[in-house]
Motif scaffolding. Structure first.
Motif, PDB file in Angstrom:
ATOM      1  N   ASP A  50       0.727  -1.197  -0.021  1.00 18.19           N
ATOM      2  CA  ASP A  50      -0.126   0.028   0.078  1.00 18.19           C
ATOM      3  C   ASP A  50       0.958   1.182   0.004  1.00 18.19           C
ATOM      4  O   ASP A  50       1.983   1.152   0.283  1.00 18.19           O
ATOM      5  CB  ASP A  50      -1.108   0.109   1.295  1.00 18.19           C
ATOM      6  CG  ASP A  50      -0.416  -0.063   2.487  1.00 18.19           C
ATOM      7  OD1 ASP A  50       0.853   0.221   2.615  1.00 18.19           O
ATOM      8  OD2 ASP A  50      -0.995  -0.479   3.638  1.00 18.19           O
ATOM      9  N   ASP A  51       0.449   2.331  -0.656  1.00 22.43           N
ATOM     10  CA  ASP A  51       0.996   3.486  -0.383  1.00 22.43           C
ATOM     11  C   ASP A  51      -0.026   4.602  -1.074  1.00 22.43           C
ATOM     12  O   ASP A  51      -1.151   4.384  -1.413  1.00 22.43           O
ATOM     13  CB  ASP A  51       2.071   3.467  -1.753  1.00 22.43           C
ATOM     14  CG  ASP A  51       3.185   4.545  -1.424  1.00 22.43           C
ATOM     15  OD1 ASP A  51       3.147   5.270  -0.659  1.00 22.43           O
ATOM     16  OD2 ASP A  51       4.356   4.495  -1.924  1.00 22.43           O
ATOM     17  N   VAL A  52       0.521   6.032  -1.121  1.00 30.32           N
ATOM     18  CA  VAL A  52      -0.291   6.901  -1.558  1.00 30.32           C
ATOM     19  C   VAL A  52       0.340   7.489  -2.859  1.00 30.32           C
ATOM     20  O   VAL A  52       1.770   7.777  -2.616  1.00 30.32           O
ATOM     21  CB  VAL A  52      -0.670   8.138  -0.683  1.00 30.32           C
ATOM     22  CG1 VAL A  52      -1.099   9.244  -1.163  1.00 30.32           C
ATOM     23  CG2 VAL A  52      -1.245   7.555   0.731  1.00 30.32           C
ATOM     24  N   VAL A  53      -0.218   7.387  -3.867  1.00 32.72           N
ATOM     25  CA  VAL A  53       0.265   8.040  -5.063  1.00 32.72           C
ATOM     26  C   VAL A  53      -0.531   9.022  -5.743  1.00 32.72           C
ATOM     27  O   VAL A  53      -1.840   8.653  -6.003  1.00 32.72           O
ATOM     28  CB  VAL A  53       0.404   6.579  -6.254  1.00 32.72           C
ATOM     29  CG1 VAL A  53       1.292   7.143  -7.417  1.00 32.72           C
ATOM     30  CG2 VAL A  53       1.375   5.666  -5.431  1.00 32.72           C
ATOM     31  N   ASP A  54      -0.149   9.958  -6.059  1.00 32.04           N
ATOM     32  CA  ASP A  54      -0.850  11.039  -6.813  1.00 32.04           C
ATOM     33  C   ASP A  54      -2.269  11.580  -6.130  1.00 32.04           C
ATOM     34  O   ASP A  54      -3.332  11.671  -6.874  1.00 32.04           O
ATOM     35  CB  ASP A  54      -0.993  10.724  -8.210  1.00 32.04           C
ATOM     36  CG  ASP A  54       0.285  10.647  -9.126  1.00 32.04           C
ATOM     37  OD1 ASP A  54       1.243  11.398  -8.595  1.00 32.04           O
ATOM     38  OD2 ASP A  54       0.419  10.090 -10.221  1.00 32.04           O
ATOM     39  N   GLY A  55      -2.158  11.433  -4.993  1.00 35.15           N
ATOM     40  CA  GLY A  55      -3.354  11.818  -4.111  1.00 35.15           C
ATOM     41  C   GLY A  55      -4.372  10.619  -3.796  1.00 35.15           C
ATOM     42  O   GLY A  55      -5.502  10.556  -3.410  1.00 35.15           O
ATOM     43  N   PHE A  56      -3.906   9.364  -4.231  1.00 30.93           N
ATOM     44  CA  PHE A  56      -4.929   8.219  -4.042  1.00 30.93           C
ATOM     45  C   PHE A  56      -4.220   7.283  -3.041  1.00 30.93           C
ATOM     46  O   PHE A  56      -3.101   6.890  -3.285  1.00 30.93           O
ATOM     47  CB  PHE A  56      -5.049   7.392  -5.338  1.00 30.93           C
ATOM     48  CG  PHE A  56      -6.134   8.170  -6.223  1.00 30.93           C
ATOM     49  CD1 PHE A  56      -7.487   8.060  -5.977  1.00 30.93           C
ATOM     50  CD2 PHE A  56      -5.654   9.195  -7.342  1.00 30.93           C
ATOM     51  CE1 PHE A  56      -8.244   8.657  -6.773  1.00 30.93           C
ATOM     52  CE2 PHE A  56      -6.381   9.905  -7.723  1.00 30.93           C
ATOM     53  CZ  PHE A  56      -7.857   9.746  -7.746  1.00 30.93           C
ATOM     54  N   ALA A  57      -4.903   6.919  -2.143  1.00 28.10           N
ATOM     55  CA  ALA A  57      -4.323   5.736  -1.026  1.00 28.10           C
ATOM     56  C   ALA A  57      -4.756   4.457  -1.617  1.00 28.10           C
ATOM     57  O   ALA A  57      -5.854   4.171  -1.821  1.00 28.10           O
ATOM     58  CB  ALA A  57      -4.895   5.953   0.311  1.00 28.10           C
ATOM     59  N   LEU A  58      -3.733   3.634  -1.865  1.00 31.36           N
ATOM     60  CA  LEU A  58      -4.046   2.333  -2.662  1.00 31.36           C
ATOM     61  C   LEU A  58      -3.360   1.300  -1.646  1.00 31.36           C
ATOM     62  O   LEU A  58      -2.358   1.243  -1.120  1.00 31.36           O
ATOM     63  CB  LEU A  58      -3.057   2.465  -3.879  1.00 31.36           C
ATOM     64  CG  LEU A  58      -3.385   3.359  -5.023  1.00 31.36           C
ATOM     65  CD1 LEU A  58      -2.309   3.804  -6.012  1.00 31.36           C
ATOM     66  CD2 LEU A  58      -4.683   3.439  -5.651  1.00 31.36           C
ATOM     67  N   SER A  59      -4.327   0.258  -1.972  1.00 25.32           N
ATOM     68  CA  SER A  59      -3.859  -1.042  -1.456  1.00 25.32           C
ATOM     69  C   SER A  59      -4.134  -2.198  -2.376  1.00 25.32           C
ATOM     70  O   SER A  59      -5.306  -2.328  -2.873  1.00 25.32           O
ATOM     71  CB  SER A  59      -4.943  -1.256  -0.061  1.00 25.32           C
ATOM     72  OG  SER A  59      -4.368  -2.220   0.679  1.00 25.32           O
ATOM     73  N   ALA A  60      -3.057  -3.063  -2.432  1.00 26.39           N
ATOM     74  CA  ALA A  60      -2.996  -3.897  -3.612  1.00 26.39           C
ATOM     75  C   ALA A  60      -3.344  -5.113  -2.873  1.00 26.39           C
ATOM     76  O   ALA A  60      -2.706  -5.689  -2.131  1.00 26.39           O
ATOM     77  CB  ALA A  60      -1.868  -3.778  -4.316  1.00 26.39           C
ATOM     78  N   ASN A  61      -3.954  -6.144  -4.045  1.00 29.97           N
ATOM     79  CA  ASN A  61      -4.189  -7.616  -3.593  1.00 29.97           C
ATOM     80  C   ASN A  61      -4.234  -8.297  -4.940  1.00 29.97           C
ATOM     81  O   ASN A  61      -4.869  -7.797  -6.041  1.00 29.97           O
ATOM     82  CB  ASN A  61      -5.551  -7.949  -2.986  1.00 29.97           C
ATOM     83  CG  ASN A  61      -5.768  -7.360  -1.659  1.00 29.97           C
ATOM     84  OD1 ASN A  61      -5.022  -7.787  -0.695  1.00 29.97           O
ATOM     85  ND2 ASN A  61      -6.348  -6.285  -1.405  1.00 29.97           N
TER      86      ASN A  61
END
Length: 139
Positions: free
Chosen positions: A95-106
């Motif tokens: 997970d990370d914040v990229v370009d204003g989006f908090a992202l969590s991957a699966n």
């Protein structure tokens, strides 16, 4: 300002090129956003994306489905499956914040295909990401 599927694409590529076990199989220069069938093998093409909104009163968020295409030049599927295994490991609990989006991957799923030419293998991978717009409402 960005869009959730574009932020996810940047996030995934960053994860992939940072994972040595993956770049040992696919050079970072062969992890690309392209439209045509590749000319260099092996490669990972960051392909299609889908965003499904799930906004609520206090949050703007949704689901991103990112499609990856893994191409190898081989008569079987061994190298293709090994690459997909490293993709799965790269996104696990990422997970990370990229370009204003908090992202969590699966990792969601993969399908393995034999190209009709008999020389190439093709893996189609779907990564599911939760995306929250952290800039929503910011003026």
């Amino acid at each position: 300002m960005s869009e959730a599927t574009l932020a996810a694409q940047k996030f995934l590529r960053t994860l992939f090129i940072a994972r040595t076990a993956l770049t040992d199989l696919v050079p970072a220069t062969s992890i690309l956003d392209r439209n045509e069938r590749p000319e260099v093998f092996p490669c990972i093409l960051i392909g299609e994306g889908q965003y499904v909104a799930d906004d609520a009163q206090c949050i703007e968020a949704g689901d991103v489905y990112a499609t990856l295409h893994v191409w190898t030049k081989e008569v079987g599927l061994v190298a293709c499956k090994n690459i997909v295994g490293e993709i799965r490991r790269a996104v696990r609990q990422a997970d990370d914040v990229v370009d204003g989006f908090a992202l969590s991957a699966n990792f969601q799923d993969a399908i393995y295909l034999r190209d009709p030419d008999g020389l190439h293998s093709h893996g189609v991978v779907t990564i599911h990401l939760l995306a929250e717009d952290t800039l929503a409402g910011v003026v």
